[in-house]
Design a protein around this motif. Structure first.
Motif, PDB file in Angstrom:
ATOM      1  N   ARG A 166      63.159  40.760  51.775  1.00  0.00           N
ATOM      2  CA  ARG A 166      63.028  40.934  53.052  1.00  0.00           C
ATOM      3  C   ARG A 166      61.733  41.706  53.750  1.00  0.00           C
ATOM      4  NH1 ARG A 166      68.868  41.325  56.034  1.00  0.00           N
ATOM      5  NH2 ARG A 166      69.771  39.284  55.208  1.00  0.00           N
ATOM      6  N   ASP A 230      62.466  41.199  59.440  1.00  0.00           N
ATOM      7  CA  ASP A 230      63.625  40.849  58.765  1.00  0.00           C
ATOM      8  C   ASP A 230      64.503  42.157  59.105  1.00  0.00           C
ATOM      9  OD1 ASP A 230      63.043  38.333  57.863  1.00  0.00           O
ATOM     10  OD2 ASP A 230      61.993  39.401  56.064  1.00  0.00           O
ATOM     11  N   ALA A 256      68.576  39.709  63.029  1.00  0.00           N
ATOM     12  CA  ALA A 256      68.060  40.638  62.054  1.00  0.00           C
ATOM     13  C   ALA A 256      68.746  41.909  62.553  1.00  0.00           C
ATOM     14  CB  ALA A 256      66.689  40.810  62.177  1.00  0.00           C
TER      15      ALA A 256
END
Length: 299
Positions: A166, A230, A256
């Motif tokens: 991420r 993210d 997120a």
């Protein structure tokens, strides 16, 4: 070499005149403290407004002089400038010199955050913990090592996430401890944002020393990319957090996780209302007098 320290207590309205006099007498530094600290009358001052310097009703001024400064002359001049002072109120003492940063480092021990994340000092060559994710830090330019509750709250939150692959934005990165921890926990890339160029230097340096510098970018706020992340974490103060809510919403991908810290107990209610239009599943976590808010970006 040793130093000469002078301490005295006086009403806050006399502080400016006294501080000016101390500086004219050769004081190398002057610090202010609450004279009622550790009493029922203690009053915390955490987040003054712009161009504001709030003080307690009574303050302790501590001035540091060269060791050979003339005590009698300093006392005579202060009592002349502030006639209400009595010589007995002036407390002089010799202070031994030492390497303050190294003294602090000697007390900096490995700290665990969450299940597997550890912050360990550079000079600790004995640390060994199975399956530990280790971030090594040295104060140097440090703006956060995990010792403060706001940083600890964010580190524990990061440890509880699945960060593999991420992108993470650390807004108000300071020492870069959060961005570096995220990368060590498996994040693919991290972005550190801070309005202090020295903080960006510390962030970059700490990431490189931990072997993750090639996956980190650092920027001043006005130069930071607009790409949403993210995972998003901001450890600053309640005032800026409120002002930047809409901006932060644009920097977080739908669904997120995000976290905010640097919030004093009592300030979270306004921020929860402020962030509700863009974020959901909002909750709070407290450590000492500090609060973390976390949740998810609305889809």
């Amino acid at each position: 070499m040793p130093w000469l320290e002078l301490s005295l207590t006086l009403p806050a309205d006399r502080q400016p005149e006294c501080e000016d006099a101390l500086e004219e007498l050769g004081a190398l530094s002057v610090t202010l403290q609450d004279a009622d600290a550790e009493t029922p009358d203690e009053r915390a001052i955490f987040e003054p407004g712009v161009d504001q310097t709030p003080l307690w009703s009574r303050v302790v001024l501590t001035a540091l002089f060269e060791d050979d400064a003339d005590r009698a002359f300093i006392a005579t001049e202060l009592c002349r400038v502030l006639p209400e002072l009595q010589p007995a109120q002036l407390d002089f003492r010799a202070v031994a010199d030492q390497d303050w940063e190294r003294a602090w480092m000697d007390q900096f021990k490995p700290m665990r955050f969450g299940r597997r994340l550890w912050i360990v000092p550079w000079n600790d060559e004995t640390f060994a913990e199975p399956d530990a994710v280790v971030v090594r830090l040295d104060p140097g330019l440090a703006f956060g090592t995990g010792t403060h509750p706001t940083t600890a709250l964010c580190l524990e939150w990061l440890d509880g996430l699945d960060l593999d692959g991420r992108s993470v934005t650390d807004y108000g990165c300071g020492s870069g401890v959060l961005a570096t921890a995220a990368l060590k926990l498996g994040a693919a890339r991290a972005l550190g944002v801070d309005n202090d160029p020295q903080a960006l230097t510390a962030t970059r340096d700490n990431a490189e020393r931990n072997g993750v510098g090639d996956r980190l970018d650092v920027h001043l706020p006005e130069d930071a990319p607009d790409a949403p992340a993210d995972v998003f974490v901001a450890n600053i103060l309640a005032g800026p957090l409120g002002e930047l809510a809409e901006r932060f919403a644009a920097l977080v991908k739908p669904g997120a996780p995000f976290a905010l810290s640097g919030i004093l107990d009592g300030q979270q209610h306004e921020l929860l209302d402020c962030y509700a239009p863009w974020f959901e599943d909002l909750r709070t976590q407290q450590r000492e007098d500090w609060i973390r808010i976390d949740g998810r970006r609305r889809a």
